[in-house]
Write an enzyme that holds these catalytic residues in place. Structure first.
Site, PDB file in Angstrom:
ATOM      1  N   GLU A   1       0.889  -1.112   0.032  1.00 49.19           N
ATOM      2  CA  GLU A   1       0.054   0.067  -0.053  1.00 49.19           C
ATOM      3  C   GLU A   1       0.893   1.328  -0.302  1.00 49.19           C
ATOM      4  OE1 GLU A   1      -2.682   0.216   3.335  1.00 49.19           O
ATOM      5  OE2 GLU A   1      -3.631   2.133   2.476  1.00 49.19           O
TER       6      GLU A   1
ATOM      7  N   ARG B   1       5.394 -13.011   9.615  1.00 45.16           N
ATOM      8  CA  ARG B   1       5.879 -11.620   9.653  1.00 45.16           C
ATOM      9  C   ARG B   1       7.313 -11.531  10.322  1.00 45.16           C
ATOM     10  NH1 ARG B   1       2.112  -7.357   8.924  1.00 45.16           N
ATOM     11  NH2 ARG B   1       3.534  -5.835   9.577  1.00 45.16           N
TER      12      ARG B   1
ATOM     13  N   LYS C   1       4.678   0.471   9.539  1.00 41.46           N
ATOM     14  CA  LYS C   1       4.499   1.513   8.658  1.00 41.46           C
ATOM     15  C   LYS C   1       3.946   3.041   9.631  1.00 41.46           C
ATOM     16  CE  LYS C   1       3.018   0.125   4.723  1.00 41.46           C
ATOM     17  NZ  LYS C   1       2.511  -0.149   3.535  1.00 41.46           N
TER      18      LYS C   1
HETATM   19  P1  ATP Z   1       2.619  -2.368   7.871  1.00 41.21           P
HETATM   20  O1  ATP Z   1       2.212  -3.077   9.021  1.00 41.21           O
HETATM   21  O2  ATP Z   1       4.068  -2.081   8.057  1.00 41.21           O
HETATM   22  O3  ATP Z   1       2.003  -1.286   7.606  1.00 41.21           O
HETATM   23  P2  ATP Z   1       1.643  -3.769   5.797  1.00 41.21           P
HETATM   24  O4  ATP Z   1       1.489  -5.262   5.804  1.00 41.21           O
HETATM   25  O5  ATP Z   1       0.199  -2.924   6.005  1.00 41.21           O
HETATM   26  O6  ATP Z   1       2.767  -3.228   6.656  1.00 41.21           O
HETATM   27  P3  ATP Z   1       1.770  -3.464   3.020  1.00 41.21           P
HETATM   28  O7  ATP Z   1       2.188  -2.302   2.166  1.00 41.21           O
HETATM   29  O8  ATP Z   1       0.160  -3.905   2.885  1.00 41.21           O
HETATM   30  O9  ATP Z   1       2.347  -3.256   4.464  1.00 41.21           O
HETATM   31  O10 ATP Z   1       2.453  -4.953   2.790  1.00 41.21           O
HETATM   32  C1  ATP Z   1       3.054  -5.323   1.667  1.00 41.21           C
HETATM   33  C2  ATP Z   1       3.430  -6.794   1.632  1.00 41.21           C
HETATM   34  O11 ATP Z   1       4.457  -6.781   2.466  1.00 41.21           O
HETATM   35  C3  ATP Z   1       2.244  -7.571   2.027  1.00 41.21           C
HETATM   36  O12 ATP Z   1       2.141  -8.920   1.386  1.00 41.21           O
HETATM   37  C4  ATP Z   1       2.663  -7.701   3.387  1.00 41.21           C
HETATM   38  O13 ATP Z   1       2.176  -9.057   3.802  1.00 41.21           O
HETATM   39  C5  ATP Z   1       4.282  -7.781   3.234  1.00 41.21           C
HETATM   40  N1  ATP Z   1       4.816  -7.483   4.905  1.00 41.21           N
HETATM   41  C6  ATP Z   1       4.367  -6.409   5.221  1.00 41.21           C
HETATM   42  N2  ATP Z   1       5.127  -6.437   6.460  1.00 41.21           N
HETATM   43  C7  ATP Z   1       5.865  -7.679   6.732  1.00 41.21           C
HETATM   44  C8  ATP Z   1       6.725  -7.982   7.621  1.00 41.21           C
HETATM   45  N3  ATP Z   1       7.224  -7.373   8.771  1.00 41.21           N
HETATM   46  N4  ATP Z   1       7.233  -9.329   7.379  1.00 41.21           N
HETATM   47  C9  ATP Z   1       7.038  -9.967   6.198  1.00 41.21           C
HETATM   48  N5  ATP Z   1       6.249  -9.458   4.961  1.00 41.21           N
HETATM   49  C10 ATP Z   1       5.784  -8.163   5.505  1.00 41.21           C
HETATM   50 MG    MG Z   2      -1.352  -3.686   4.673  1.00 43.89          MG
END
Ligand code: ATP
Ligand code: MG
Length: 570
Positions: free
Chosen positions: A39, A265, A275
């Site tokens: 995102e 994760r 984020k």
């Molecule tokens: P955040 O919690 O930091 O906002 P998010 O999952 O909302 O992270 P996205 O931009 O939706 O962020 O993530 C893009 C991809 O990265 C998704 O497939 C998500 O599962 C993966 N991802 C995000 N954080 C992690 C993590 N800590 N470890 C592994 N994969 C991750």
């Molecule tokens: Mg997300």
């Protein structure tokens, strides 16, 4: 220098790889297509790097493709700046996406049309409950939900209302479109989840075209299906959403039905990987920006001097599984250090200078008119070339390479003692000059002229220290970094905000000196400063030939477990 396995590109087996191998072997798929779906609401962090290495890495290993698709369904939080930074990060990590960048918003019309399909099949309805009422009706983990009074609306009415939602007849938040699944499901995600909401927000791609926006769960599975993704890999928190992912695709005439697979994760000790929380650090001015070298963002790690190869190796070592993935910072730093060990040219710098006057330097100059010596940039890589290391009557050594009262076994400089200057002479400390307060301000040393490139006669000198010619050294700003938080899990405390664990000493800026050989180094050049650590010319502030600014990337030894600072010893 480390007991871990050497850097390699050999793929590590894990359960997702096994699933793919089986799907290819059985002919279920002729090739694989994965996707990375960020995102654009912030910069990517080390957790995303894990996901990038997994998705793009699998595509590479199996000769498949990996799409980059922005999940842009929350217009208020998303920006072009973030989207551009994310693309830059993926490229920098060494990956290329399949075709052009994709956006969930590319599918807004298709998603809308599919929503009408659901309505027509009696599988979606317009609800007028307020968010509070909806929460109340939803029930709890132990209690079934209750049907909304609007759940039994007729297809025609739903279609009419949904079209009017789209046309802007209703205020934001007054109506939603919900999937009609099962209010008694033990899985709360299946209790008639909202799939569309009304929101008057300017969207970075579609502008003001849309007044209704699809929800993530509904958008994601359909986007995957439209792109013929074979394996949709996501983190474990989506495990409970999988039934919904499958339900939506089962109801609609989509071109494919990807398989969602969850993995754990990555969490890194002494930092945060969210984020939202990283955004807080930036907006509250607690760091200098998303690319602050203390940040666990890809931009931050890059600016600090981490290498893409080192980060990819880290992702390889931590593996992929469904069990908790909390990793010590030392593992990441170890990967970076190992990569830099063979890549970074070596030069000398002095961080805490102590003046040394070489009293018989003139004699040396007359005996040997050359006052510089050539030295290789790397002991194992002659192809890195050589540079001149100049010497003059006044030199600088590191303050802590001298001790007026040396402990037993001391191999550096002490009164009356000898030490070798790296690439140069053996010197002997003849006199120690102190100020009124007793601080050592200067040493007077003599050169043994007969020690250039050979051992002194009749005695052994074990210690070798780094040094710089005071007349030739260039001033350099050195930024020394420590962990950003003082607690291993800053966001793991219910009663304390993670910000209260910020390490006030995470950045120390000092004035140092460096060999003239690197005064024109380009931004982002990486060096080992001998005996001090790995350093990287700052991407933003370093101006070749004008203002030298280097970030300490990582020390030469693992200082985390020892609980000391990161400075390399002798
Ligand atoms: P955040 O919690 O930091 O906002 P998010 O999952 O909302 O992270 P996205 O931009 O939706 O962020 O993530 C893009 C991809 O990265 C998704 O497939 C998500 O599962 C993966 N991802 C995000 N954080 C992690 C993590 N800590 N470890 C592994 N994969 C991750
Ligand atoms: Mg997300």
């Amino acid at each position: 220098m480390n007991d871990q396995a050497p850097i390699s590109n050999a793929p590590v087996q894990h359960f997702i790889r096994s699933i793919i191998e089986a799907d290819l072997a059985s002919g279920k798929h002729a090739g694989i297509v994965t996707r990375f779906p960020p995102e654009p609401n912030g910069y990517l962090h080390i957790g995303h790097a894990k996901s990038i290495c997994l998705n793009f890495g699998l595509a590479k290993d199996f000769d498949g493709a990996c799409n980059l698709r922005f999940d842009d369904t929350n217009p208020e939080k998303e920006s072009e700046e973030y989207a551009l930074a994310i693309q830059e990060d993926v490229h920098w990590l060494g990956f290329e996406w399949n075709g052009s960048v994709r956006w969930a918003s590319d599918y807004f019309q298709a998603l809308y049309d599919y929503a009408e399909t659901l309505i027509k099949k009696g599988l979606a309805y317009v609800d007028d409950l307020t968010p509070e009422e909806m929460r109340e009706y939803r029930g709890t983990l132990t209690q079934a939900g209750r049907a909304s009074p609007y759940r039994e609306r007729m297809v025609e009415e739903n279609l009419d209302l949904f079209r009017r939602m789209k046309a802007g007849e209703f205020a934001d938040g007054t109506k939603t479109l919900r999937a009609r699944i099962d209010m008694a499901s033990p899985n709360i995600n299946m209790r008639d989840p909202v799939i569309y909401r009304i929101k008057r927000a300017h969207h970075i791609r579609t502008g003001d075209t849309w007044l209704v926006y699809p929800m993530y769960d509904y958008t994601h599975c359909i986007s995957d299906a439209l792109e013929n993704i074979t394996h949709s890999l996501c983190t474990l928190e989506f495990e409970d959403h999988r039934p919904l992912y499958d339900w939506v695709l089962d109801q609609l005439p989509v071109p494919s039905h990807p398989r969602q697979i969850e993995f754990s994760r990555l969490e890194l000790h002494y930092t945060v990987t969210s984020k939202r929380k990283l955004n807080q650090l930036v907006t509250q001015g607690l760091v200098s920006g998303w690319d602050d070298p203390r940040m666990p963002t890809i931009h931050g790690m890059r600016r600090r001097g981490y290498t893409p190869e080192g980060i990819r190796e880290f992702a390889r070592r931590i593996g992929i599984s469904k069990s908790e993935n909390v990793i010590d910072m030392a593992v990441l730093e170890g990967c970076i250090r190992e990569d830099l060990e063979s890549k970074a040219p070596r030069v000398m710098a002095v961080i805490n200078p102590l003046k040394v006057v070489l009293t018989n330097f003139q004699d040396a100059a007359s005996a040997n008119p050359t006052t510089s010596r050539s030295a290789g940039f790397h002991p194992n890589h002659p192809e890195f070339g050589e540079r001149d290391v100049p010497i003059s009557r006044e030199i600088w050594i590191e303050q802590d390479d001298f001790s007026a009262t040396p402990p037993a076994g001391w191999q550096r400089l002490a009164p009356g003692g000898e030490v070798r200057l790296r690439y140069s002479y053996v010197i002997k400390c003849e006199e120690v000059i102190q100020d009124a307060a007793g601080n050592v301000t200067e040493l007077r040393c003599s050169i043994d002229h007969d020690t250039l490139g050979k051992n002194p006669q009749g005695r052994k000198v074990k210690g070798v220290i780094h040094w710089l010619s005071a007349t030739h050294a260039k001033p350099i700003e050195i930024r020394l970094y420590e962990r950003l938080f003082t607690d291993p899990e800053p966001d793991g405390h219910k009663d304390r905000d993670f910000l209260t664990f910020l390490n006030p000493a995470s950045l120390q800026i000092v004035q140092g000196w460096v060999e003239p050989a690197i005064e024109n180094a380009a931004p982002e050049s990486r060096y080992q400063f001998e005996r001090l650590g790995y350093f990287c010319a700052d991407r933003n502030d370093h101006k070749p030939g004008e203002k030298l600014v280097f970030n300490r990337t990582v020390g030469l030894k693992d200082a985390w477990t020892a609980g000391q600072g990161q400075k390399g010893g002798s």
